[in-house]
Scaffold this active site. Structure first.
Site, PDB file in Angstrom:
ATOM      1  N   GLY A 203       0.956  -1.131  -0.003  1.00 12.95           N
ATOM      2  CA  GLY A 203      -0.020  -0.006   0.032  1.00 12.95           C
ATOM      3  C   GLY A 203       0.861   1.208   0.041  1.00 12.95           C
ATOM      4  N   ALA A 204       0.633   2.119  -1.090  1.00 13.45           N
ATOM      5  CA  ALA A 204       1.483   3.227  -1.120  1.00 13.45           C
ATOM      6  C   ALA A 204       0.405   4.417  -0.672  1.00 13.45           C
TER       7      ALA A 204
ATOM      8  N   ALA B 111      -4.737  10.445   8.668  1.00 10.75           N
ATOM      9  CA  ALA B 111      -3.477  10.654   7.838  1.00 10.75           C
ATOM     10  C   ALA B 111      -2.524  11.295   8.761  1.00 10.75           C
ATOM     11  N   GLN B 112      -2.908  12.271   9.907  1.00 15.96           N
ATOM     12  CA  GLN B 112      -1.814  12.623  10.839  1.00 15.96           C
ATOM     13  C   GLN B 112      -1.214  11.180  11.476  1.00 15.96           C
TER      14      GLN B 112
ATOM     15  N   VAL C  60      -3.002  -6.565  -4.140  1.00 13.15           N
ATOM     16  CA  VAL C  60      -2.818  -7.521  -2.980  1.00 13.15           C
ATOM     17  C   VAL C  60      -4.328  -8.147  -2.889  1.00 13.15           C
TER      18      VAL C  60
ATOM     19  N   LYS D 292      -1.538  -0.795  -5.844  1.00 15.01           N
ATOM     20  CA  LYS D 292      -2.566  -1.211  -7.027  1.00 15.01           C
ATOM     21  C   LYS D 292      -2.166  -0.240  -8.224  1.00 15.01           C
TER      22      LYS D 292
ATOM     23  N   ASP E 176      -4.964   3.093   8.405  1.00 24.36           N
ATOM     24  CA  ASP E 176      -6.385   2.766   8.469  1.00 24.36           C
ATOM     25  C   ASP E 176      -6.591   1.273   8.789  1.00 24.36           C
TER      26      ASP E 176
ATOM     27  N   ALA F  79       0.651   6.209   4.887  1.00 24.01           N
ATOM     28  CA  ALA F  79       1.521   5.182   5.839  1.00 24.01           C
ATOM     29  C   ALA F  79       2.511   4.458   5.040  1.00 24.01           C
TER      30      ALA F  79
ATOM     31  N   GLU G  75     -16.852  17.782   4.857  1.00 25.15           N
ATOM     32  CA  GLU G  75     -15.837  18.620   3.874  1.00 25.15           C
ATOM     33  C   GLU G  75     -16.422  18.329   2.560  1.00 25.15           C
TER      34      GLU G  75
HETATM   35  P1  FAD Z   1      -4.688   5.437   2.330  1.00 25.10           P
HETATM   36  O1  FAD Z   1      -3.908   6.638   2.261  1.00 25.10           O
HETATM   37  O2  FAD Z   1      -6.053   5.073   1.881  1.00 25.10           O
HETATM   38  O3  FAD Z   1      -3.906   4.392   1.349  1.00 25.10           O
HETATM   39  C1  FAD Z   1      -3.718   2.989   0.988  1.00 25.10           C
HETATM   40  C2  FAD Z   1      -2.944   2.543  -0.295  1.00 25.10           C
HETATM   41  O4  FAD Z   1      -3.341   1.110  -0.421  1.00 25.10           O
HETATM   42  C3  FAD Z   1      -3.428   3.361  -1.336  1.00 25.10           C
HETATM   43  O5  FAD Z   1      -2.608   3.735  -2.215  1.00 25.10           O
HETATM   44  C4  FAD Z   1      -4.230   2.054  -2.407  1.00 25.10           C
HETATM   45  O6  FAD Z   1      -4.376   2.327  -3.710  1.00 25.10           O
HETATM   46  C5  FAD Z   1      -3.764   1.077  -1.797  1.00 25.10           C
HETATM   47  N1  FAD Z   1      -4.530  -0.194  -2.069  1.00 25.10           N
HETATM   48  C6  FAD Z   1      -5.703  -0.413  -1.519  1.00 25.10           C
HETATM   49  N2  FAD Z   1      -5.972  -1.741  -1.802  1.00 25.10           N
HETATM   50  C7  FAD Z   1      -4.903  -2.375  -2.394  1.00 25.10           C
HETATM   51  C8  FAD Z   1      -4.381  -3.536  -2.505  1.00 25.10           C
HETATM   52  N3  FAD Z   1      -5.635  -4.619  -2.478  1.00 25.10           N
HETATM   53  N4  FAD Z   1      -3.426  -3.871  -3.380  1.00 25.10           N
HETATM   54  C9  FAD Z   1      -2.688  -3.101  -3.654  1.00 25.10           C
HETATM   55  N5  FAD Z   1      -2.668  -1.560  -3.127  1.00 25.10           N
HETATM   56  C10 FAD Z   1      -3.845  -1.446  -2.351  1.00 25.10           C
HETATM   57  N6  FAD Z   1      -7.050  12.611   7.927  1.00 25.10           N
HETATM   58  C11 FAD Z   1      -6.305  13.500   8.459  1.00 25.10           C
HETATM   59  O7  FAD Z   1      -5.674  13.373   9.375  1.00 25.10           O
HETATM   60  N7  FAD Z   1      -6.813  14.746   7.858  1.00 25.10           N
HETATM   61  C12 FAD Z   1      -7.455  15.108   6.792  1.00 25.10           C
HETATM   62  O8  FAD Z   1      -7.801  16.239   6.473  1.00 25.10           O
HETATM   63  C13 FAD Z   1      -8.392  14.060   6.276  1.00 25.10           C
HETATM   64  N8  FAD Z   1      -9.179  14.304   5.256  1.00 25.10           N
HETATM   65  C14 FAD Z   1      -9.867  13.252   4.678  1.00 25.10           C
HETATM   66  C15 FAD Z   1     -10.446  13.392   3.634  1.00 25.10           C
HETATM   67  C16 FAD Z   1     -11.204  12.309   3.061  1.00 25.10           C
HETATM   68  C17 FAD Z   1     -12.223  12.875   1.957  1.00 25.10           C
HETATM   69  C18 FAD Z   1     -11.126  11.094   3.457  1.00 25.10           C
HETATM   70  C19 FAD Z   1     -11.715   9.934   2.732  1.00 25.10           C
HETATM   71  C20 FAD Z   1     -10.276  10.689   4.664  1.00 25.10           C
HETATM   72  C21 FAD Z   1      -9.673  11.784   5.189  1.00 25.10           C
HETATM   73  N9  FAD Z   1      -8.570  11.724   6.331  1.00 25.10           N
HETATM   74  C22 FAD Z   1      -7.970  12.838   6.863  1.00 25.10           C
HETATM   75  C23 FAD Z   1      -8.268  10.261   6.846  1.00 25.10           C
HETATM   76  C24 FAD Z   1      -6.921   9.881   6.093  1.00 25.10           C
HETATM   77  O9  FAD Z   1      -7.081  10.084   4.780  1.00 25.10           O
HETATM   78  C25 FAD Z   1      -6.688   8.485   6.232  1.00 25.10           C
HETATM   79  O10 FAD Z   1      -6.767   8.271   7.618  1.00 25.10           O
HETATM   80  C26 FAD Z   1      -5.393   7.913   5.610  1.00 25.10           C
HETATM   81  O11 FAD Z   1      -5.263   8.177   4.034  1.00 25.10           O
HETATM   82  C27 FAD Z   1      -4.917   6.630   6.020  1.00 25.10           C
HETATM   83  O12 FAD Z   1      -3.582   6.267   5.329  1.00 25.10           O
HETATM   84  P2  FAD Z   1      -3.468   4.779   5.004  1.00 25.10           P
HETATM   85  O13 FAD Z   1      -1.945   4.860   4.346  1.00 25.10           O
HETATM   86  O14 FAD Z   1      -3.653   3.801   6.077  1.00 25.10           O
HETATM   87  O15 FAD Z   1      -4.500   4.754   3.671  1.00 25.10           O
HETATM   88  P1  NAD Z   2     -16.762   8.933  10.770  1.00 27.74           P
HETATM   89  O1  NAD Z   2     -16.545   7.600  11.234  1.00 27.74           O
HETATM   90  O2  NAD Z   2     -15.888  10.075  11.458  1.00 27.74           O
HETATM   91  O3  NAD Z   2     -17.939   9.716  10.651  1.00 27.74           O
HETATM   92  C1  NAD Z   2     -18.981   8.931  10.094  1.00 27.74           C
HETATM   93  C2  NAD Z   2     -20.397   9.556  10.361  1.00 27.74           C
HETATM   94  O4  NAD Z   2     -21.397   8.947   9.584  1.00 27.74           O
HETATM   95  C3  NAD Z   2     -20.685   9.824  11.848  1.00 27.74           C
HETATM   96  O5  NAD Z   2     -21.054  11.240  12.045  1.00 27.74           O
HETATM   97  C4  NAD Z   2     -21.779   8.873  12.172  1.00 27.74           C
HETATM   98  O6  NAD Z   2     -22.676   9.335  13.160  1.00 27.74           O
HETATM   99  C5  NAD Z   2     -22.564   8.922  10.842  1.00 27.74           C
HETATM  100  N1  NAD Z   2     -23.484   7.701  10.593  1.00 27.74           N
HETATM  101  C6  NAD Z   2     -23.175   6.278  11.009  1.00 27.74           C
HETATM  102  N2  NAD Z   2     -24.102   5.647  10.450  1.00 27.74           N
HETATM  103  C7  NAD Z   2     -25.338   6.386  10.260  1.00 27.74           C
HETATM  104  C8  NAD Z   2     -26.512   6.114   9.824  1.00 27.74           C
HETATM  105  N3  NAD Z   2     -27.081   4.910   9.696  1.00 27.74           N
HETATM  106  N4  NAD Z   2     -27.476   7.141   9.480  1.00 27.74           N
HETATM  107  C9  NAD Z   2     -26.762   8.596   9.613  1.00 27.74           C
HETATM  108  N5  NAD Z   2     -25.494   8.741  10.110  1.00 27.74           N
HETATM  109  C10 NAD Z   2     -24.691   7.872  10.190  1.00 27.74           C
HETATM  110  O7  NAD Z   2     -15.954   8.699   9.376  1.00 27.74           O
HETATM  111  P2  NAD Z   2     -15.403   9.707   8.197  1.00 27.74           P
HETATM  112  O8  NAD Z   2     -16.106  11.011   8.479  1.00 27.74           O
HETATM  113  O9  NAD Z   2     -15.477   8.957   6.889  1.00 27.74           O
HETATM  114  O10 NAD Z   2     -13.910   9.923   8.639  1.00 27.74           O
HETATM  115  C11 NAD Z   2     -13.060   8.839   8.648  1.00 27.74           C
HETATM  116  C12 NAD Z   2     -11.917   9.125   9.392  1.00 27.74           C
HETATM  117  O11 NAD Z   2     -11.072  10.235   8.414  1.00 27.74           O
HETATM  118  C13 NAD Z   2     -12.041   9.633  10.719  1.00 27.74           C
HETATM  119  O12 NAD Z   2     -10.987   9.452  11.648  1.00 27.74           O
HETATM  120  C14 NAD Z   2     -11.837  11.330  10.627  1.00 27.74           C
HETATM  121  O13 NAD Z   2     -11.290  12.051  11.579  1.00 27.74           O
HETATM  122  C15 NAD Z   2     -10.899  11.369   9.286  1.00 27.74           C
HETATM  123  N6  NAD Z   2     -10.835  12.567   8.498  1.00 27.74           N
HETATM  124  C16 NAD Z   2     -10.538  13.661   8.890  1.00 27.74           C
HETATM  125  C17 NAD Z   2     -10.603  14.952   8.309  1.00 27.74           C
HETATM  126  C18 NAD Z   2      -9.828  15.953   8.654  1.00 27.74           C
HETATM  127  O14 NAD Z   2      -9.140  16.055   9.715  1.00 27.74           O
HETATM  128  N7  NAD Z   2     -10.075  17.300   8.073  1.00 27.74           N
HETATM  129  C19 NAD Z   2     -11.629  15.003   7.107  1.00 27.74           C
HETATM  130  C20 NAD Z   2     -12.351  13.740   6.925  1.00 27.74           C
HETATM  131  C21 NAD Z   2     -11.938  12.516   7.648  1.00 27.74           C
END
Ligand code: FAD
Ligand code: NAD
Length: 402
Positions: free
Chosen positions: A10-11, A315-316, A81, A38, A298, A14, A170
């Site tokens: 996974g790239a 991500a942090q 994978v 991937k 994650d 992390a 967001e």
């Molecule tokens: P990811 O960054 O998701 O990376 C997983 C990697 O694995 C990807 O490159 C993918 O292509 C690869 N992969 C997946 N399956 C396979 C497979 N089967 N084979 C090979 N490769 C594969 N967190 C914050 O702290 N601040 C934020 O502002 C924030 N904003 C967010 C906004 C959104 C819209 C979302 C969805 C999440 C946000 N998060 C934020 C949460 C944060 O993005 C995740 O916690 C973070 O990306 C986790 O990092 P990771 O490396 O575990 O996974």
């Molecule tokens: P989350 O679990 O934080 O939020 C999901 C929301 O869906 C919750 O508020 C929950 O009560 C609601 N929900 C669940 N089941 C429901 C139902 N049946 N009906 C109505 N509402 C329902 O998930 P996320 O927002 O995808 O965030 C995932 C992770 O990524 C978290 O750790 C979050 O902090 C992080 N993230 C951080 C940022 C940022 O720091 N700017 C931005 C995006 C995501």
């Protein structure tokens, strides 16, 4: 003597940071490092809500892996994978297999459906570049169809978002910016388009600072987002959501589920035990009973022993876990002691679309509006700097220098 093989799966945040650190810390004679992903690009998961709304392009939100990883030191393997055979130290890929001495699982998340009927089949999800691009195109298709058809289906323009956690908030923030642009382009009156965010908890962003939550809700409502809080989604159909105890139907042409996340399905399919959707790892980030196997980002929970609950999975923490993971792998190879992960919380900032944002930084100082947005851009660019240095910040960065 045969060199130990380290495999990073996974790239994402992390996996990229672990690979980068390992390639800097380990001498070439100490281990071979392979990164499996991937795709040949690394995407910025934290920017995906912008791709989904159409306020950022897919290309601006991804980076070619070979541009930022030292390919003289790291072998890149682009494949999916399928399964991890931990007892045989092998990883099965769609097009082959790889063996390892040390494994880092960093495969990220999938959207959790919590068994809600119809979510898997009918709701769109912000999971990766392609699923996000699909949402953008789907929304635009609804506008194109509406404006070119004689019989107007008023519900088709509605955008329904399930879950008002940070991803949902967001995303609706970006929609509040994008929808007026689409209305102009397709000559649709703005009042014809509803952006509805449904949340089960009594307020949006459950558990977050009350003042900031109030600010976010007011700002989004002023820009046309409707909230249905304290409203549980019971079911998802082709037409929309069925919500609440009275099974009210909310119809929409676009239905996006942002209700929570869990570990990549490969983890469970490979026989790892999940607790609340993720694997509990030891303080040193290894899987209990497997001394050569780390799970970070994650896919795992790391316990915050002081507060008796897991550290947040975002991500942090994924970036910080990568540092500990790389350092522990280096120690393992050198027969040194391993260290426990400790999360250094730097705050949370969320964008609300356009120039608006809100959040806390460092010592819980609250930021609102343009100041918060500037901070969010700095946070995004800091990561680009960590992964690709100043060149990548200049190429993809959000802070404008000129
Ligand atoms: P990811 O960054 O998701 O990376 C997983 C990697 O694995 C990807 O490159 C993918 O292509 C690869 N992969 C997946 N399956 C396979 C497979 N089967 N084979 C090979 N490769 C594969 N967190 C914050 O702290 N601040 C934020 O502002 C924030 N904003 C967010 C906004 C959104 C819209 C979302 C969805 C999440 C946000 N998060 C934020 C949460 C944060 O993005 C995740 O916690 C973070 O990306 C986790 O990092 P990771 O490396 O575990 O996974
Ligand atoms: P989350 O679990 O934080 O939020 C999901 C929301 O869906 C919750 O508020 C929950 O009560 C609601 N929900 C669940 N089941 C429901 C139902 N049946 N009906 C109505 N509402 C329902 O998930 P996320 O927002 O995808 O965030 C995932 C992770 O990524 C978290 O750790 C979050 O902090 C992080 N993230 C951080 C940022 C940022 O720091 N700017 C931005 C995006 C995501």
């Amino acid at each position: 003597m045969r060199k130990p093989k380290i495999l990073v799966l996974g790239a994402g945040y992390a996996g990229m940071m672990t690979t980068k650190k390992l390639s800097q810390q380990l001498r070439p004679d100490e281990a071979d490092i392979t990164l499996v992903n991937k795709h040949n690009y690394h995407y910025l998961t934290t920017w995906l809500h912008e791709v989904a709304a159409g306020t950022a392009t897919p290309n601006s939100s991804r980076v070619m892996i070979s541009d930022v990883v030292n390919t003289k030191r790291v072998q890149l393997h682009f494949d999916s994978v399928v399964e991890i055979k931990k007892d045989e130290q092998r990883v099965i890929l769609e097009n082959g297999e790889l063996s390892y001495d040390y494994l880092v699982i960093a495969l990220g998340f999938e959207t959790a459906t919590f068994g809600i009927p119809g979510i898997k089949e009918h709701a769109l999800k912000i999971e990766n570049i392609n699923s996000s691009r699909y949402i953008r195109d789907h929304i635009e298709f609804q506008f194109a169809r509406y404006s070119s058809s004689d019989e107007k289906n008023e519900d088709a323009l509605n955008i329904l978002v399930g879950g008002a956690g940070f991803t949902g908030i967001e995303f609706v923030g970006e929609l509040a910016k994008r929808v007026p642009e689409l209305c102009k382009e397709y000559n649709v009156p703005r009042e014809k388009v509803r952006i509805i965010n449904v949340e089960a908890a009594p307020n949006i962003l459950p558990g977050f600072d009350e003042e900031l939550v109030e600010y976010a809700q007011k700002s989004l409502e002023e820009r046309g987002v409707e909230f249905r809080i304290g409203t549980k989604i019971q079911k998802c159909t082709e037409e929309g959501f069925i919500v609440g105890d009275d099974h009210e139907e909310i119809k929409a042409g676009t239905v996006v589920w942002t209700g929570g996340v869990q570990a990549n399905p490969v983890v469970q399919q490979s026989g790892f035990e999940l607790v609340k959707g993720k694997v509990n790892v030891d303080g040193d980030l290894r899987v209990p009973g497997h001394d050569n196997l780390f799970i970070i980002g994650d896919c795992s929970w790391v316990m915050d022993k002081e507060n008796d609950r897991p550290y947040p999975a975002n991500a942090q923490s994924a970036i910080q876990e990568a540092e500990t993971c790389a350092s522990n792998l280096t120690s393992l190879l050198r027969n040194e002691d391993l260290q426990d992960f400790s999360f250094d919380y730097k705050g949370t900032v969320a964008s609300l679309g356009g120039a608006d944002a809100m959040g806390t930084i460092l010592d819980d100082k609250k930021l609102y509006g343009m100041k918060a947005k500037a901070m969010k851009n700095i946070i995004d660019d800091r990561y680009l700097f960590l992964v690709g240095g100043p060149k990548l910040v200049l190429k993809k960065g959000k802070v404008k220098f000129f």
